[in-house]
Design an enzyme around this catalytic site. Sequence first.
Site, PDB file in Angstrom:
ATOM      1  N   ASP A  49      -7.027   4.400  -4.355  1.00 18.36           N
ATOM      2  CA  ASP A  49      -7.685   4.239  -3.066  1.00 18.36           C
ATOM      3  C   ASP A  49      -8.313   5.615  -2.811  1.00 18.36           C
ATOM      4  O   ASP A  49      -8.515   6.376  -3.778  1.00 18.36           O
ATOM      5  CB  ASP A  49      -6.675   3.828  -1.973  1.00 18.36           C
ATOM      6  CG  ASP A  49      -7.335   3.294  -0.702  1.00 18.36           C
ATOM      7  OD1 ASP A  49      -7.679   2.111  -0.654  1.00 18.36           O
ATOM      8  OD2 ASP A  49      -7.533   4.080   0.249  1.00 18.36           O
ATOM      9  N   LYS A 101       0.855  -1.190   0.000  1.00 19.69           N
ATOM     10  CA  LYS A 101       0.000   0.000   0.000  1.00 19.69           C
ATOM     11  C   LYS A 101       0.884   1.232   0.000  1.00 19.69           C
ATOM     12  O   LYS A 101       2.031   1.169   0.456  1.00 19.69           O
ATOM     13  CB  LYS A 101      -0.873   0.008   1.265  1.00 19.69           C
ATOM     14  CG  LYS A 101      -2.115   0.840   1.139  1.00 19.69           C
ATOM     15  CD  LYS A 101      -3.226   0.049   0.488  1.00 19.69           C
ATOM     16  CE  LYS A 101      -4.469   0.864   0.284  1.00 19.69           C
ATOM     17  NZ  LYS A 101      -5.607   0.006  -0.093  1.00 19.69           N
TER      18      LYS A 101
HETATM   19  N1  GLU Z   1      -7.460   0.260  -2.801  1.00 19.14           N
HETATM   20  C1  GLU Z   1      -8.182  -0.939  -3.092  1.00 19.14           C
HETATM   21  C2  GLU Z   1      -8.183  -1.853  -1.892  1.00 19.14           C
HETATM   22  O1  GLU Z   1      -8.209  -1.386  -0.779  1.00 19.14           O
HETATM   23  C3  GLU Z   1      -7.741  -1.603  -4.381  1.00 19.14           C
HETATM   24  C4  GLU Z   1      -6.302  -1.891  -4.527  1.00 19.14           C
HETATM   25  C5  GLU Z   1      -5.903  -2.380  -5.923  1.00 19.14           C
HETATM   26  O2  GLU Z   1      -6.737  -2.445  -6.799  1.00 19.14           O
HETATM   27  O3  GLU Z   1      -4.724  -2.675  -6.079  1.00 19.14           O
HETATM   28  O4  GLU Z   1      -8.217  -3.049  -1.984  1.00 19.14           O
END
Ligand code: GLU
Length: 449
Positions: free
Chosen positions: A170, A130
């Site tokens: 996100d 992340k």
């Molecule tokens: N931000 C999204 C999550 O919390 C998607 C992340 C992504 O698609 O890599 O899963």
Amino acid sequence: MSVSPEAHLSAITETVEARSYNEPEFLQAVHEVLETLTPVLSEHPEFVEANVLERLVEPERQIIFRVPWLDDQNHVRVNRGFRVQFNSALGPYKGGLRFHPSVNLSVIKFLGFEQIFKNALTRQRIGGGKGGSDFDPRGKSDAEVMRFCQSFMSELFRHIDEHTDVPAGDIGVGGREIGFLFGQYRRLTGRHESGVLTGKGKGWGGAEVRTEATGYGAVFFAQEMLARTGEGIEGREAIVSGSGNVAIYAIEKVEQLGGKAITASDSSGYVVDEQGIDVELLKQIKEVERGRISEYADRRPSARFVSGGSVWDVPGELAFPCATQNELDEAGARALLGGGVRAVAEGANMPTTPEAVALLQQAGVLFGPGKAANAGGVATSALEMTQNAARDRWDFDQSELRLHRIMRDVHDATYAASERYGRPGDYVLGANSAGFVTVAQAMIDQGVV
Ligand code: GLU
């Protein structure tokens, strides 16, 4: 010498607390997982033996960097950028970027940690990571957002590629930001490497249904939980918090399935629309105009705006927290119970506090934790990577079918694990243990790395 699961877990807890004493969100996420793992470790002494957990709670790599940029007045502004590459046992690090003033290392680590288990549950062979920044896109011009994204990518590009780490969106990072980030990556590397980011525009490698996937997926998950007990979405009112990408498409899917979503919110308050939220109007205000939620009530006679307050005070049988972490606390859970809630599915990451989860579960409410319920977004990102690698493009229906099937499988695996580890229907235990076993097994197979 063998150590009991309980002793092992408390030793790990102590280590993490000592190392991360100033990271409350990360500690919350770790506690929530460790508290459910005793039955798994009892069945798998080899996980204790190999000390998998102490490795799992420590990110493989953490990158923190300066992001300088020029605002429209030519003032130099400085933000902090993060990428936490948490675990790559199952595949390249995968997880979104969050741009929000609340972002710090603790927030990114909690999100990265959750992502490991969520991604494992999708069975798409993606690791967990992340990133993000304390930059606030709200109130910034498109040109400022572009300069910020270019500066952010000027450092991030050296740590990512389609086989190493694949960021996406996100909170605060949508199609506009992904476009600017991708453009700068392409310029710096001299390659059109589609698979390095997901959530791209459909004309240049983006997948159908990626935009809708997290919200749709959360509703599919709720549908599966309800189906197990012979119930459904149809004819039921849904309380949805948030008004970003996840909330909008959760509302859309509830309505497609014959339910009625009657609320949406942002940090200024919430709207209630007894006729059901007009999702096209909500998209216009939030996605096109980037306006405030009160404008929805200004333009829709059947809706009223409540400034401040808690959206959970509105009665309804289904609830989808789709805004942000810890938005549904004990008081919110009590209010939902008073309003006759039957099922809660988390569209956001860790939106429900541990006390609220306990209250809801004790009351017999079906509770789908984010690791499982919101896995549709990242799962569809993995499908985007698949299409990019194959230079292929699937149509909307085929993509939605895949998403639906994945959410059904995530539900079934989660439920099966809840049964196997002794608490049938406890989806928190189920998601944590099913995700953990997959990752732990891979870590053992790959040795001490
Ligand atoms: N931000 C999204 C999550 O919390 C998607 C992340 C992504 O698609 O890599 O899963």
